[in-house]
Scaffold this active site. Sequence first.
Site, PDB file in Angstrom:
ATOM      1  N   MET A  13       0.885  -1.265  -0.057  1.00  0.00           N
ATOM      2  CA  MET A  13       0.078  -0.122   0.129  1.00  0.00           C
ATOM      3  C   MET A  13       0.804   1.235   0.137  1.00  0.00           C
ATOM      4  SD  MET A  13      -3.213  -0.378  -0.222  1.00  0.00           S
ATOM      5  CE  MET A  13      -4.269   0.643   0.542  1.00  0.00           C
ATOM      6  N   GLY A  75      -5.195   3.747   7.664  1.00  0.00           N
ATOM      7  CA  GLY A  75      -5.887   2.774   6.938  1.00  0.00           C
ATOM      8  C   GLY A  75      -5.325   1.128   7.256  1.00  0.00           C
ATOM      9  N   THR A  76      -4.394   1.164   8.324  1.00  0.00           N
ATOM     10  CA  THR A  76      -3.993  -0.176   8.734  1.00  0.00           C
ATOM     11  C   THR A  76      -5.206  -0.865   9.520  1.00  0.00           C
ATOM     12  OG1 THR A  76      -1.808   0.457   9.101  1.00  0.00           O
ATOM     13  CG2 THR A  76      -2.178  -1.144  10.545  1.00  0.00           C
ATOM     14  N   PRO A 102     -11.219   1.346   7.617  1.00  0.00           N
ATOM     15  CA  PRO A 102     -11.012   0.033   7.659  1.00  0.00           C
ATOM     16  C   PRO A 102     -10.978  -0.299   5.993  1.00  0.00           C
ATOM     17  CG  PRO A 102     -12.556   0.292   9.235  1.00  0.00           C
ATOM     18  CD  PRO A 102     -12.507   1.713   8.438  1.00  0.00           C
ATOM     19  N   HIS A 131      -9.463 -13.613   0.459  1.00  0.00           N
ATOM     20  CA  HIS A 131      -8.464 -12.913   0.157  1.00  0.00           C
ATOM     21  C   HIS A 131      -7.259 -13.921  -0.308  1.00  0.00           C
ATOM     22  CE1 HIS A 131     -10.434  -9.723   2.292  1.00  0.00           C
ATOM     23  NE2 HIS A 131      -9.612  -8.742   1.656  1.00  0.00           N
ATOM     24  N   LYS A 135      -2.322 -12.943   3.287  1.00  0.00           N
ATOM     25  CA  LYS A 135      -2.948 -11.887   4.149  1.00  0.00           C
ATOM     26  C   LYS A 135      -2.967 -12.334   5.557  1.00  0.00           C
ATOM     27  CE  LYS A 135      -6.964  -8.944   5.033  1.00  0.00           C
ATOM     28  NZ  LYS A 135      -6.191  -7.853   5.168  1.00  0.00           N
TER      29      LYS A 135
HETATM   30  N1  LIG Z   1      -7.757   0.439   4.400  1.00  0.00           N
HETATM   31  C1  LIG Z   1      -7.656  -0.255   3.411  1.00  0.00           C
HETATM   32  O1  LIG Z   1      -8.584   0.104   2.614  1.00  0.00           O
HETATM   33  C2  LIG Z   1      -6.542  -1.059   3.249  1.00  0.00           C
HETATM   34  C3  LIG Z   1      -6.210  -1.854   1.730  1.00  0.00           C
HETATM   35  C4  LIG Z   1      -5.213  -2.515   1.794  1.00  0.00           C
HETATM   36  C5  LIG Z   1      -4.417  -3.063   2.852  1.00  0.00           C
HETATM   37  N2  LIG Z   1      -4.846  -2.586   4.193  1.00  0.00           N
HETATM   38  C6  LIG Z   1      -4.241  -2.665   5.436  1.00  0.00           C
HETATM   39  O2  LIG Z   1      -2.798  -1.564   5.392  1.00  0.00           O
HETATM   40  C7  LIG Z   1      -1.882  -2.199   5.901  1.00  0.00           C
HETATM   41  C8  LIG Z   1      -0.690  -2.240   4.868  1.00  0.00           C
HETATM   42  O3  LIG Z   1      -0.829  -3.255   4.162  1.00  0.00           O
HETATM   43  P1  LIG Z   1      -0.097  -3.741   3.049  1.00  0.00           P
HETATM   44  O4  LIG Z   1      -0.533  -4.826   2.038  1.00  0.00           O
HETATM   45  O5  LIG Z   1       0.843  -2.682   2.582  1.00  0.00           O
HETATM   46  O6  LIG Z   1       1.208  -4.574   3.888  1.00  0.00           O
HETATM   47  P2  LIG Z   1       2.589  -4.844   3.491  1.00  0.00           P
HETATM   48  O7  LIG Z   1       2.946  -5.174   2.295  1.00  0.00           O
HETATM   49  O8  LIG Z   1       2.976  -5.996   4.679  1.00  0.00           O
HETATM   50  O9  LIG Z   1       3.428  -3.438   4.247  1.00  0.00           O
HETATM   51  C9  LIG Z   1       3.562  -3.296   5.429  1.00  0.00           C
HETATM   52  C10 LIG Z   1       4.673  -2.256   5.756  1.00  0.00           C
HETATM   53  O10 LIG Z   1       4.601  -1.880   7.071  1.00  0.00           O
HETATM   54  C11 LIG Z   1       6.046  -1.597   7.592  1.00  0.00           C
HETATM   55  N3  LIG Z   1       5.867  -1.687   8.837  1.00  0.00           N
HETATM   56  C12 LIG Z   1       5.941  -2.741   9.887  1.00  0.00           C
HETATM   57  N4  LIG Z   1       5.914  -2.271  10.991  1.00  0.00           N
HETATM   58  C13 LIG Z   1       6.172  -0.715  11.014  1.00  0.00           C
HETATM   59  C14 LIG Z   1       6.241   0.282  11.949  1.00  0.00           C
HETATM   60  N5  LIG Z   1       6.178   0.139  13.263  1.00  0.00           N
HETATM   61  N6  LIG Z   1       6.425   1.584  11.605  1.00  0.00           N
HETATM   62  C15 LIG Z   1       6.589   1.793  10.055  1.00  0.00           C
HETATM   63  N7  LIG Z   1       6.391   0.825   9.226  1.00  0.00           N
HETATM   64  C16 LIG Z   1       6.129  -0.440   9.715  1.00  0.00           C
HETATM   65  C17 LIG Z   1       6.618  -2.961   7.091  1.00  0.00           C
HETATM   66  O11 LIG Z   1       7.990  -2.639   7.032  1.00  0.00           O
HETATM   67  P3  LIG Z   1       9.079  -3.845   6.665  1.00  0.00           P
HETATM   68  O12 LIG Z   1       9.098  -3.756   4.992  1.00  0.00           O
HETATM   69  O13 LIG Z   1      10.152  -3.389   7.247  1.00  0.00           O
HETATM   70  O14 LIG Z   1       8.497  -5.221   7.103  1.00  0.00           O
HETATM   71  C18 LIG Z   1       5.939  -2.907   5.600  1.00  0.00           C
HETATM   72  O15 LIG Z   1       6.663  -2.160   4.644  1.00  0.00           O
HETATM   73  C19 LIG Z   1      -2.377  -3.873   6.479  1.00  0.00           C
HETATM   74  O16 LIG Z   1      -2.759  -3.650   7.856  1.00  0.00           O
HETATM   75  C20 LIG Z   1      -3.571  -3.950   5.554  1.00  0.00           C
HETATM   76  O17 LIG Z   1      -4.527  -4.994   6.235  1.00  0.00           O
HETATM   77  C21 LIG Z   1      -5.886  -1.478   4.239  1.00  0.00           C
END
Ligand SMILES: NC(=O)c1ccc[n+]([C@@H]2O[C@H](COP(=O)([O-])OP(=O)(O)OC[C@H]3O[C@@H](n4cnc5c(N)ncnc54)[C@H](OP(=O)(O)O)[C@@H]3O)[C@@H](O)[C@H]2O)c1
Length: 230
Positions: A13, A75-76, A102, A131, A135
């Site tokens: 994201m 968005g998390t 969410p 999903h 996930k």
């Molecule tokens: N609201 C919505 O519509 C929507 C849509 C899609 C996803 N989401 C949610 O958004 C979140 C991210 O999704 P994603 O698919 O991008 O996940 P992802 O690819 O796993 O990326 C998460 C990122 O967060 C980083 N991270 C972990 N802990 C952190 C911290 N303490 N401080 C700063 N960065 C940190 C990770 O770093 P590293 O690379 O170092 O591990 C990783 O790069 C998830 O919770 C997902 O469920 C929400």
Amino acid sequence: MTKIALIGPNGRMGRFVEGLLEGREELEIVARIGRSDDLASSLNGAQVGLDLTVAGLGADHARTLLDHGVRPLIGTSGVDPAEDAPLDALARSKGLGGLIVPNFCLGVWLQQRLALDATRFLKSVEIVEEHYSGKVDAPSGTAKDTAAQLEQALGRQPGSLGVHAVRVDGLYSNQQIIFGGTGEVLRLTHQTFGLEAFGSGILASLGYVAQAQGVARGVGHAFEWSAARG
Ligand SMILES: NC(=O)c1ccc[n+]([C@@H]2O[C@H](COP(=O)([O-])OP(=O)(O)OC[C@H]3O[C@@H](n4cnc5c(N)ncnc54)[C@H](OP(=O)(O)O)[C@@H]3O)[C@@H](O)[C@H]2O)c1
């Protein structure tokens, strides 16, 4: 010009948001904050903190952002609705606002609205969400949020509505709300085919949060605000 701290810039994201905001003069990313950075000391004058990290971190990050005068857009996944009121009170005490989202998809918000309308007539309902196998959270934050809204509308106990999570390779992100009637079934289906489905909701939410007072939940606040501006 709204200055944005992107928290979680290296994830799926985070990388999508980088592309989405590229070339937009009204929105500038002034901080990219990863896992190894200290959130509070890395904000670099940001006005809005867009958090896209790991389920469970959103509420803590929202508090830290508000404590440092930054408006949270979370968005998390996985921010418990019980966190909303304390975050709202904290934001208002500082003259700030924020939004917990969410799901940024327009279609999911519309699906939820249609489902809430259907609960006036159909009381038997469950959710099936599907999903990709990687996930981490199940059920999804979107399904939990949808279930909570339906439970409230139906006057049912929190956690009582059936939510089924499917995790298999090849899937992207789908949610079906299934209503049972007498000799009939109504299925409200939302399907996502790519991250671009979140784009309009993220942009509307950034605009909304930049002027909001208090912390609200749901991308609907942003779409309604955006529509009212024309
Ligand atoms: N609201 C919505 O519509 C929507 C849509 C899609 C996803 N989401 C949610 O958004 C979140 C991210 O999704 P994603 O698919 O991008 O996940 P992802 O690819 O796993 O990326 C998460 C990122 O967060 C980083 N991270 C972990 N802990 C952190 C911290 N303490 N401080 C700063 N960065 C940190 C990770 O770093 P590293 O690379 O170092 O591990 C990783 O790069 C998830 O919770 C997902 O469920 C929400």
